[in-house]
Design a protein around this motif. Structure first.
Motif, PDB file in Angstrom:
ATOM      1  N   LEU A 189       0.690  -1.116  -0.001  1.00  0.00           N
ATOM      2  CA  LEU A 189       0.068  -0.162  -0.135  1.00  0.00           C
ATOM      3  C   LEU A 189       0.812   1.143  -0.011  1.00  0.00           C
ATOM      4  O   LEU A 189       2.039   1.225   0.572  1.00  0.00           O
ATOM      5  N   LYS A 190       0.345   2.400  -0.434  1.00  0.00           N
ATOM      6  CA  LYS A 190       1.150   3.458  -0.372  1.00  0.00           C
ATOM      7  C   LYS A 190       0.608   4.168   0.895  1.00  0.00           C
ATOM      8  O   LYS A 190      -0.382   4.426   1.031  1.00  0.00           O
ATOM      9  N   ALA A 191       1.603   4.808   1.785  1.00  0.00           N
ATOM     10  CA  ALA A 191       1.373   5.269   2.992  1.00  0.00           C
ATOM     11  C   ALA A 191       2.297   6.399   3.140  1.00  0.00           C
ATOM     12  O   ALA A 191       2.920   6.522   4.231  1.00  0.00           O
ATOM     13  N   PRO A 192       2.339   7.702   2.494  1.00  0.00           N
ATOM     14  CA  PRO A 192       3.132   8.528   2.778  1.00  0.00           C
ATOM     15  C   PRO A 192       2.680   9.139   4.062  1.00  0.00           C
ATOM     16  O   PRO A 192       1.744   9.499   4.304  1.00  0.00           O
ATOM     17  N   VAL A 193       3.992   9.697   4.802  1.00  0.00           N
ATOM     18  CA  VAL A 193       3.671  10.521   5.951  1.00  0.00           C
ATOM     19  C   VAL A 193       3.796  11.940   5.577  1.00  0.00           C
ATOM     20  O   VAL A 193       4.853  12.459   5.181  1.00  0.00           O
ATOM     21  N   ARG A 194       2.653  12.753   5.683  1.00  0.00           N
ATOM     22  CA  ARG A 194       2.475  13.951   5.109  1.00  0.00           C
ATOM     23  C   ARG A 194       2.791  15.139   6.030  1.00  0.00           C
ATOM     24  O   ARG A 194       2.088  15.052   7.573  1.00  0.00           O
ATOM     25  N   PRO A 195       3.415  15.985   5.945  1.00  0.00           N
ATOM     26  CA  PRO A 195       3.605  17.437   7.027  1.00  0.00           C
ATOM     27  C   PRO A 195       2.356  18.309   7.158  1.00  0.00           C
ATOM     28  O   PRO A 195       2.091  18.735   8.135  1.00  0.00           O
ATOM     29  N   ARG A 196       1.503  18.188   6.056  1.00  0.00           N
ATOM     30  CA  ARG A 196       0.233  18.936   5.987  1.00  0.00           C
ATOM     31  C   ARG A 196      -0.928  18.274   5.783  1.00  0.00           C
ATOM     32  O   ARG A 196      -1.547  18.470   4.654  1.00  0.00           O
ATOM     33  N   LEU A 197      -1.221  17.485   6.646  1.00  0.00           N
ATOM     34  CA  LEU A 197      -2.260  16.393   6.228  1.00  0.00           C
ATOM     35  C   LEU A 197      -3.893  17.043   5.913  1.00  0.00           C
ATOM     36  O   LEU A 197      -4.487  16.530   5.360  1.00  0.00           O
ATOM     37  N   ARG A 198      -3.922  18.193   6.722  1.00  0.00           N
ATOM     38  CA  ARG A 198      -5.137  18.973   6.842  1.00  0.00           C
ATOM     39  C   ARG A 198      -5.105  19.492   5.341  1.00  0.00           C
ATOM     40  O   ARG A 198      -6.605  19.625   4.876  1.00  0.00           O
TER      41      ARG A 198
END
Ligand SMILES: NC(=O)C1=CN([C@@H]2O[C@H](COP(=O)(O)OP(=O)(O)OC[C@H]3O[C@@H](n4cnc5c(N)ncnc54)[C@H](OP(=O)(O)O)[C@@H]3O)[C@@H](O)[C@H]2O)C=CC1
Ligand SMILES: CC(C)(CO)C(=O)C(=O)O
Length: 325
Positions: A189-198
């Protein structure tokens, strides 16, 4: 790493099957005939025309499963507050709770900073059930992009997409976020950790806020409602109101409204999840997708005339169908 997926229907079943296939220590909480089928026959995933059946730990009793490293919630938004107390046996001192639910998340104002820090949202967390029952420090945000369905009890059909964007409320690349991202990536699965998830939450929400109730009110597919000039104008007006709210909250939109609506049209003859729920006599996610944005309008002193109108109509539509409004 122990992972429990609570509410393992379409999305949770898809994620659970991918994790189980990759050998992860994953368990599912489900109920009814779907649970019975998984317990009797395992979990079947149909993906790219291939069917795979996997042995799976599935239960309706969190006590049996015990404390977890991650509890990933993939219930419909309105189903979460009533079961927070039932989830407690899954939660130990170090447990991370991942909210894989559409709409404005209940933790939105946790670690956002500024005057609205800590604001609670009645529309998605009535009685502060999640805020008090999980505690916002446990939460890792998630935007769910795949489409999937429960084809029959115990059988998940993957439709498209494999991205579950993750993000800490404070935007940090925490160890817990990176570890989950790695486990999901190991499962394909793709699961990037985002700094600006909002920001991502709002781009997804733009569509759900507008396309979902318009489709449930008109019974039109995405392709039709995004290209019909009248309903396209309604969607545009709702999305522009939402954009004003989100920008007051510091959100940066990477695309504009017209491109988002064109993206909806390109999906084709899709019947949105809200229309599917209405047709099946299931509660619709009205508060999470529409009521929450109206509430944020009040919080930010933003007028939301089109959202108010569509919300009134979809609530009455739900009532006339004998569903919660
Ligand atoms: N499906 C999709 O393609 C997409 C869904 N989403 C979002 O993901 C979230 C999950 O959606 P989806 O997977 O479609 O929903 P589903 O209804 O398929 O899955 C939720 C599951 O949780 C079960 N459940 C409900 N209450 C309990 C309980 N108290 N104990 C145990 N199990 C319970 C439901 O059982 P029962 O059926 O008996 O109610 C169902 O099997 C939603 O917010 C949705 O908007 C986002 C992107 C795409
Ligand atoms: C409408 C769509 C495809 C995205 O906006 C969706 O997520 C839904 O059907 O709930």
């Amino acid at each position: 790493m122990k992972i429990c997926i609570f509410g393992a229907g379409a999305i949770g079943g898809y994620m659970g099957a991918k994790l189980a296939e990759a050998g992860a220590d994953v368990s599912l909480v489900a109920r009814g005939p779907h649970l019975a089928a998984m317990q009797a026959n395992g979990l079947t995933l149909i993906e790219d025309g291939q069917s795979t059946t996997l042995p799976i730990t599935a239960s309706d009793d969190p006590e049996e499963l015990g404390p977890q490293d991650y509890v990933i919630i993939t219930l419909k938004a309105h189903s979460v507050p009533p079961v927070v107390s039932r989830m407690q046996p899954l939660i130990g001192p170090e447990t991370t709770v991942v909210s894989g639910v559409n709409g404005v998340p209940w933790w939105y104002f946790h670690k956002i900073g500024g005057p609205l820090e800590g604001t609670r949202l009645r529309s998605v967390d009535p009685g502060d059930a999640q805020w008090e029952g999980f505690g916002p420090d446990r939460v890792l945000g998630c935007v769910v992009y795949p489409a999937a369905e429960v084809a029959e009890p115990g059988v998940i059909r993957h439709v498209e997409g494999n991205r579950f964007s993750l993000g800490e409320p404070d935007g940090s690349k925490s160890e817990r976020a990176l570890a989950l991202s790695k486990a999901l990536a190991a499962a394909g699965l793709k699961a990037p950790v985002r700094p600006r998830l909002r920001d991502e939450i709002w781009v997804k929400l733009w569509g759900n806020l507008s396309f979902n109730p318009i489709s449930a009110l008109t019974h039109a597919t995405l392709e039709v409602l995004c290209t019909d000039p009248g309903t396209r104008a309604v969607a545009r007006a709702m999305m522009l109101e939402a954009q004003t709210i989100a920008e007051k909250l510091g959100v940066k939109f990477p695309i504009d409204v017209e491109r988002r609506i064109d993206g909806g049209a390109a999906v084709g003859a899709h019947r949105t999840s809200m229309l599917q729920d209405l047709d099946a006599g299931r509660p619709m996610e009205i508060d999470a997708l529409v009521g929450s944005v109206q509430e944020l309008g009040r919080v930010t002193s933003t007028e939301t005339p089109t959202i108010d109108t569509v919300l009134a109509l979809i609530r009455l539509r739900a009532k006339s169908a004998g569903l919660p409004a």
